[in-house]
Design a protein around this motif. Structure first.
Motif, PDB file in Angstrom:
ATOM      1  N   ASN A 296       0.749  -1.247   0.128  1.00 32.02           N
ATOM      2  CA  ASN A 296      -0.104  -0.068   0.019  1.00 32.02           C
ATOM      3  C   ASN A 296       0.838   1.272   0.116  1.00 32.02           C
ATOM      4  OD1 ASN A 296      -2.449  -1.648   0.378  1.00 32.02           O
ATOM      5  ND2 ASN A 296      -1.562  -2.143   2.286  1.00 32.02           N
ATOM      6  N   THR A 297       0.823   2.108  -1.149  1.00 31.42           N
ATOM      7  CA  THR A 297       1.564   3.299  -1.151  1.00 31.42           C
ATOM      8  C   THR A 297       0.567   4.382  -1.507  1.00 31.42           C
ATOM      9  OG1 THR A 297       2.239   2.962  -3.390  1.00 31.42           O
ATOM     10  CG2 THR A 297       3.708   2.205  -1.734  1.00 31.42           C
ATOM     11  N   MET A 298       0.791   5.629  -1.208  1.00 29.44           N
ATOM     12  CA  MET A 298      -0.143   6.764  -1.551  1.00 29.44           C
ATOM     13  C   MET A 298       0.869   7.853  -1.325  1.00 29.44           C
ATOM     14  SD  MET A 298      -2.895   6.606   1.508  1.00 29.44           S
ATOM     15  CE  MET A 298      -3.206   5.288   1.166  1.00 29.44           C
ATOM     16  N   ARG A 299       0.464   9.024  -2.151  1.00 36.69           N
ATOM     17  CA  ARG A 299       1.198  10.326  -2.202  1.00 36.69           C
ATOM     18  C   ARG A 299       0.349  11.423  -1.321  1.00 36.69           C
ATOM     19  NH1 ARG A 299       3.810  13.176  -7.221  1.00 36.69           N
ATOM     20  NH2 ARG A 299       1.765  13.723  -7.582  1.00 36.69           N
ATOM     21  N   GLY A 300       0.842  12.255  -0.498  1.00 39.53           N
ATOM     22  CA  GLY A 300      -0.009  13.158   0.167  1.00 39.53           C
ATOM     23  C   GLY A 300       1.031  14.490   0.613  1.00 39.53           C
ATOM     24  N   THR A 301       0.518  15.213   1.070  1.00 44.18           N
ATOM     25  CA  THR A 301       0.903  16.665   1.461  1.00 44.18           C
ATOM     26  C   THR A 301       1.121  16.705   2.891  1.00 44.18           C
ATOM     27  OG1 THR A 301      -0.494  17.530  -0.321  1.00 44.18           O
ATOM     28  CG2 THR A 301       1.060  19.166   0.875  1.00 44.18           C
ATOM     29  N   VAL A 302       2.204  17.208   3.724  1.00 42.52           N
ATOM     30  CA  VAL A 302       2.291  17.362   4.928  1.00 42.52           C
ATOM     31  C   VAL A 302       1.407  18.578   5.572  1.00 42.52           C
ATOM     32  CG1 VAL A 302       3.842  17.753   6.926  1.00 42.52           C
ATOM     33  CG2 VAL A 302       4.435  16.222   5.253  1.00 42.52           C
ATOM     34  N   GLU A 303       0.542  18.350   6.429  1.00 29.72           N
ATOM     35  CA  GLU A 303      -0.523  19.640   6.661  1.00 29.72           C
ATOM     36  C   GLU A 303       0.092  19.728   8.042  1.00 29.72           C
ATOM     37  OE1 GLU A 303      -4.299  19.323   5.450  1.00 29.72           O
ATOM     38  OE2 GLU A 303      -5.293  19.695   7.306  1.00 29.72           O
ATOM     39  N   GLY A 309      10.464  14.508  19.852  1.00 30.01           N
ATOM     40  CA  GLY A 309      11.886  13.975  20.523  1.00 30.01           C
ATOM     41  C   GLY A 309      12.118  12.765  19.652  1.00 30.01           C
ATOM     42  N   SER A 310      11.773  11.616  20.255  1.00 23.24           N
ATOM     43  CA  SER A 310      11.976  10.228  19.781  1.00 23.24           C
ATOM     44  C   SER A 310      11.459  10.138  18.578  1.00 23.24           C
ATOM     45  CB  SER A 310      11.797   9.107  20.463  1.00 23.24           C
ATOM     46  OG  SER A 310      10.536   8.948  20.807  1.00 23.24           O
ATOM     47  N   SER A 311      10.523  10.953  18.007  1.00 25.12           N
ATOM     48  CA  SER A 311       9.763  10.744  16.798  1.00 25.12           C
ATOM     49  C   SER A 311       9.070  11.706  16.526  1.00 25.12           C
ATOM     50  CB  SER A 311       8.667   9.457  17.094  1.00 25.12           C
ATOM     51  OG  SER A 311       7.807   9.862  18.063  1.00 25.12           O
ATOM     52  N   THR A 312       8.639  11.877  15.390  1.00 21.53           N
ATOM     53  CA  THR A 312       7.678  13.186  14.953  1.00 21.53           C
ATOM     54  C   THR A 312       6.367  12.455  14.313  1.00 21.53           C
ATOM     55  OG1 THR A 312       9.783  14.294  14.207  1.00 21.53           O
ATOM     56  CG2 THR A 312       7.527  15.010  13.466  1.00 21.53           C
ATOM     57  N   ARG A 313       5.593  13.131  14.905  1.00 23.01           N
ATOM     58  CA  ARG A 313       4.073  12.816  14.349  1.00 23.01           C
ATOM     59  C   ARG A 313       3.655  13.660  13.020  1.00 23.01           C
ATOM     60  NH1 ARG A 313      -0.845  10.152  16.325  1.00 23.01           N
ATOM     61  NH2 ARG A 313       0.860   9.398  18.117  1.00 23.01           N
ATOM     62  N   TYR A 314       2.976  13.095  12.042  1.00 24.02           N
ATOM     63  CA  TYR A 314       2.648  13.867  10.875  1.00 24.02           C
ATOM     64  C   TYR A 314       1.402  13.542  10.703  1.00 24.02           C
ATOM     65  CZ  TYR A 314       7.569  14.677   9.431  1.00 24.02           C
ATOM     66  OH  TYR A 314       8.804  15.226   9.342  1.00 24.02           O
ATOM     67  N   TRP A 315       0.669  14.700  10.082  1.00 21.90           N
ATOM     68  CA  TRP A 315      -0.490  14.592   9.575  1.00 21.90           C
ATOM     69  C   TRP A 315      -0.673  14.824   8.339  1.00 21.90           C
ATOM     70  CZ3 TRP A 315       0.149  15.868  14.366  1.00 21.90           C
ATOM     71  CH2 TRP A 315      -0.248  15.549  15.621  1.00 21.90           C
ATOM     72  N   VAL A 316      -0.899  13.889   7.327  1.00 18.27           N
ATOM     73  CA  VAL A 316      -0.614  14.106   5.897  1.00 18.27           C
ATOM     74  C   VAL A 316      -2.026  13.912   4.983  1.00 18.27           C
ATOM     75  CG1 VAL A 316       0.276  13.104   4.052  1.00 18.27           C
ATOM     76  CG2 VAL A 316       1.591  13.111   6.103  1.00 18.27           C
ATOM     77  N   ARG A 317      -2.119  14.954   4.315  1.00 19.07           N
ATOM     78  CA  ARG A 317      -3.483  15.124   3.618  1.00 19.07           C
ATOM     79  C   ARG A 317      -3.455  14.390   2.051  1.00 19.07           C
ATOM     80  NH1 ARG A 317      -8.199  16.402   4.677  1.00 19.07           N
ATOM     81  NH2 ARG A 317      -7.492  18.140   5.961  1.00 19.07           N
ATOM     82  N   PRO A 339      10.906  15.726   6.035  1.00 17.04           N
ATOM     83  CA  PRO A 339       9.746  16.569   5.545  1.00 17.04           C
ATOM     84  C   PRO A 339       8.993  17.623   6.365  1.00 17.04           C
ATOM     85  CG  PRO A 339       9.424  14.045   5.380  1.00 17.04           C
ATOM     86  CD  PRO A 339      10.835  14.394   6.302  1.00 17.04           C
ATOM     87  N   THR A 340       8.692  18.780   5.829  1.00 17.38           N
ATOM     88  CA  THR A 340       8.206  19.772   6.796  1.00 17.38           C
ATOM     89  C   THR A 340       6.605  20.293   6.105  1.00 17.38           C
ATOM     90  OG1 THR A 340       8.489  21.964   7.816  1.00 17.38           O
ATOM     91  CG2 THR A 340       9.601  21.570   5.661  1.00 17.38           C
ATOM     92  N   TRP A 341       6.154  21.179   6.819  1.00 18.41           N
ATOM     93  CA  TRP A 341       4.852  21.666   6.340  1.00 18.41           C
ATOM     94  C   TRP A 341       4.974  22.022   4.665  1.00 18.41           C
ATOM     95  CZ3 TRP A 341       7.037  23.135  10.894  1.00 18.41           C
ATOM     96  CH2 TRP A 341       6.264  22.946  11.845  1.00 18.41           C
ATOM     97  N   GLY A 342       3.872  21.394   4.218  1.00 15.94           N
ATOM     98  CA  GLY A 342       3.578  21.609   2.663  1.00 15.94           C
ATOM     99  C   GLY A 342       4.302  20.717   1.776  1.00 15.94           C
ATOM    100  N   ASP A 343       5.242  19.780   2.373  1.00 11.86           N
ATOM    101  CA  ASP A 343       6.078  19.015   1.618  1.00 11.86           C
ATOM    102  C   ASP A 343       5.239  17.949   1.089  1.00 11.86           C
ATOM    103  OD1 ASP A 343       8.177  20.527   2.039  1.00 11.86           O
ATOM    104  OD2 ASP A 343       9.252  19.070   3.239  1.00 11.86           O
ATOM    105  N   GLU A 344       5.397  17.516  -0.270  1.00 16.14           N
ATOM    106  CA  GLU A 344       5.008  16.266  -0.920  1.00 16.14           C
ATOM    107  C   GLU A 344       5.799  15.058  -0.050  1.00 16.14           C
ATOM    108  OE1 GLU A 344       3.683  15.813  -4.731  1.00 16.14           O
ATOM    109  OE2 GLU A 344       2.256  16.809  -3.697  1.00 16.14           O
TER     110      GLU A 344
END
Lengths: 399, 298
Positions: A296-303, A309-317, A339-344
């Motif tokens: 399963n793969t998909m493409r999105g934008t970091v919202e 610290g030990s990890s980063t939590r991303y919300w991806v649109r 990856p940072t805000w707005g990145d694909e």
């Protein structure tokens, strides 16, 4: 140990037809949101409540109608309930004195307990003169000194701050290893339950949703409730499109590519399901994944993202969906350009890492509303803390 | 020496009026009474100039030990009854639903809306030899025709308990309302039965309320005058009546003052004694701490 227990208060059914048995020497947790009936179950066991229906059995003996003082169980209360007019020593000695033991035996046993909880220096102090963590330890010692067959713990760590809670959790575990008494542990904190228990019973609205080891409950929840209450997860509403041999299903999800998922239970095309994928199971990077690595793969934008610290939590649109993924930092993060805000970004997960759950239209609404007060050992931030974390990050990270 | 912070000045300003009030209208008159008891009486009801212990001669009269004992005994019994009756009432109110508690407290306070004297007169009517209660008890053959319900120690005790019961309920209620009832659960959980939990955990837990209740019942009861005067006969006479008799009938202020001084001492000495004992105990504990600190090398 509990057999078909029911307890109602007025028109409210607190515990509804619950049966479960706890093994000797086990740490068993009752886990659920407040008002799910877990404390009532504990109080039924201690004898502060009597069941309307069903029996409480201890060591093969029906104790349902025995008063609390006749039961070989002891309780650690949420607010400790130490006797304020007695010293630490007298608090611990209370049960032994009541049992009519002679004073030399009492002294020996209380001293042994004071050693166990490392409170020898504070034996003569009154409860008002010691700290919260110390009170907690005295409450445990006061119960344990009576050598109960079961130790009941009612949210014993709820009143402590985070650091202390983590330390007490380890101490509780050590105490359990030393005394080997059965622990029945009531908590709304999934982190506590997961790290301390041999087995967990997840409760909701007076009923048991699932009983299993922490790993079973976390990795293979049987209901959407359990999946959402224990840890975080992404839910996708979907429909089984076709069976994929040997034992997989292809699931159609609105606005996403079809997802492949392992069948925990037999599924037929047309079944309405939730596909649940835990955030830490989802891989995330700027480059596409090879499709033979991940089904399963998909493409999105970091919202949105929160550095933990030990990890980063991303919300991806991804189209209509907001997918949560947890990026573990295995390397020195400042050398990389995460990856940072707005990145694909590309997301990917294995077919074996998701699980399907029957859809219950009603529960879903509630799950999405549910506040995540039970942080995984405090590593997670709940959604309402999100903004705060973000601000701290944007000022510090320097893009 | 404490520095005069603005906060200290503020506190002093606010408490000054009540201290002044107590000083001028309470402490000074009490000291005047005490000093009066060491003077001679003049034939016209005034006080003479010279020092004299004449006023204290009542102590050596044959009837004095009886009256003193009766006064203390009646006050003591009143206190016991008020505690015994007040505890269940206070418990019931404190454990009632929050919204009902105010109403129940109102019921306790309602009697105060009627003048104290009128309420005592009402008791005279109830207990009267030709009153309803007597007729009823006689009809039920519980008492004989010639027993008197009025003008004896029993009547005094009854009306004393009636009068002071509400005063006992209030502090007891306040203490029980604050009591943490999970302590009882903890006690039961640790193997104690209901009775033991009551005596070992509940009573110590509300001890502050009990002490207050004892204070507000026992001390005023010691000084009772109206109640024994109105419903007590000669065998119901208390120290208060004796003082009144010396002042109003004999017009001998020093002798009345001397008895008053004794009464004040009877109340103040035990309180001071209690404080001293408490002080010594807590000091003793502080000393006991010293070796334990040395032991563990802190």
């Amino acid at each position: 140990m509990f057999e078909g227990i029911r307890k109602t208060f007025g028109s409210h059914t607190a515990v509804d037809d619950v049966s479960l048995s706890v093994e000797r020497g086990e740490v068993f947790s009752l886990l659920g949101p407040s008002g799910c009936g877990k404390t009532t179950l504990l109080r039924l066991c201690a004898g502060f409540e009597t069941p309307d229906k069903g029996r409480v059995i201890l060591n093969g003996e029906d104790i349902s109608s025995l008063p609390p003082n006749k039961r070989k169980v002891n309780t650690v209360f949420q607010n400790y309930a130490l006797f304020p007019h007695m010293s630490v020593y007298d608090n611990i000695a209370f049960g032994l004195k009541v049992a009519g033991k002679n004073s030399t035996d009492i002294k020996l046993e209380v001293d042994a307990m004071l050693d166990l909880i490392q409170m020898k220096d504070h034996a003569h102090k009154k409860p008002s003169q010691i700290s919260g963590g110390q009170k907690q330890r005295v409450a445990i010692a006061r119960a344990l000194v009576n050598k109960p067959q079961v130790l009941l713990l009612d949210e014993p760590l709820a009143a402590l701050d985070l650091k202390l809670r983590q330390r007490m959790l380890i101490e509780l575990d050590q105490i359990h290893d030393e005394v080997g008494i059965t622990f029945l542990f009531v908590t709304h904190d999934q982190g506590e339950a997961i790290s301390l228990s041999d087995r967990i019973a997840v409760m909701n609205e007076g009923k048991i949703e699932q009983i299993g080891t922490p790993a079973q409950v976390y990795e293979s929840p049987v209901s959407s409730f359990t999946a959402a209450f224990i840890g975080d997860t992404n839910f996708f509403d979907g429909q089984v499109r076709e069976a994929v041999p040997p034992n997989y299903s292809r699931i159609a999800i609105d606005g996403l590519p079809d997802a492949l998922c392992y069948n925990d239970s037999p599924r037929r095309p047309g079944d309405m399901v939730h596909l649940s994928v835990r955030p830490e199971k989802i891989r995330l990077r700027r480059m596409p994944f090879e499709s033979h690595d991940y089904e399963n793969t998909m493409r999105g934008t970091v919202e949105n993202l929160v550095y933990l610290g030990s990890s980063t939590r991303y919300w991806v649109r991804v189209g209509e969906w907001l997918v949560t993924a947890l990026l573990q930092h295995r390397h020195f993060i400042l050398d990389e350009a995460p990856p940072t805000w707005g990145d694909e970004v590309w997301l990917a997960w294995h077919a074996d890492d998701g699980f399907m759950l029957q859809r219950y239209a009603l529960t879903d609404e509630k799950l999405l509303m549910m506040p995540e007060d039970g942080d995984m050992l405090g590593e997670d931030l709940s959604p309402d803390q999100k903004t705060g974390g973000e601000d701290a990050l944007s000022s510090g990270s320097g893009e | 020496m404490r520095t005069l912070t603005p906060r200290r000045i503020q506190e002093t300003l606010f408490t000054a009026p009540s201290f002044l009030w107590l000083l001028v209208l309470f402490l000074v008159p009490t000291l005047m009474v005490v000093s009066m008891s060491f003077r001679t009486a003049d034939p016209y009801g005034g006080i003479g100039d010279s020092f004299s212990l004449e006023g204290f001669k009542d102590i050596f009269s044959p009837s004095f030990p009886g009256i003193l004992f009766r006064t203390v005994n009646l006050s003591f019994q009143t206190t016991l009854w008020c505690l015994a009756l007040g505890l269940p009432v206070a418990y019931f109110i404190a454990r009632a639903e929050k919204k009902h508690q105010a109403h129940l407290m109102l019921l306790i306070i309602i009697p105060f809306w009627t003048n104290f004297l009128i309420r005592v007169y009402a008791w005279k009517i109830i207990l009267h030899p030709e009153g309803m209660l007597k007729d009823m008890l006689v009809a039920l053959r519980l008492v004989s025709e010639d027993t008197s319900l009025l003008y004896n120690q029993g009547a005094v005790l009854l009306v004393l308990v009636y009068t002071y019961l509400p005063f006992a309920v209030l502090p007891l209620y306040a203490a029980i309302e604050k009591f943490d009832f999970t302590l009882i659960e903890a006690s039961r959980d640790l193997g104690a039965g209901p009775l033991r939990s009551f005596f070992r955990v509940f009573l110590p837990g509300i001890s502050q309320g009990i002490v207050s209740a004892v204070m507000v019942v026992f001390i005023p009861a010691l000084g009772s005058y109206v109640i024994p005067d109105m419903v007590g006969g000669t065998d119901g006479e208390m120290l208060g009546n004796k003082i009144a008799q010396r002042v109003f009938v004999d017009r001998n202020l020093p002798r009345g003052s001397a008895l008053s001084t004794l009464l004040v001492l009877a109340v103040v000495l035990p309180v001071i004694g209690g404080l001293v004992v408490k002080k010594i105990r807590s000091n003793g504990r502080a000393f006991a701490d010293v070796p334990s600190i040395g032991e563990h090398g802190l």
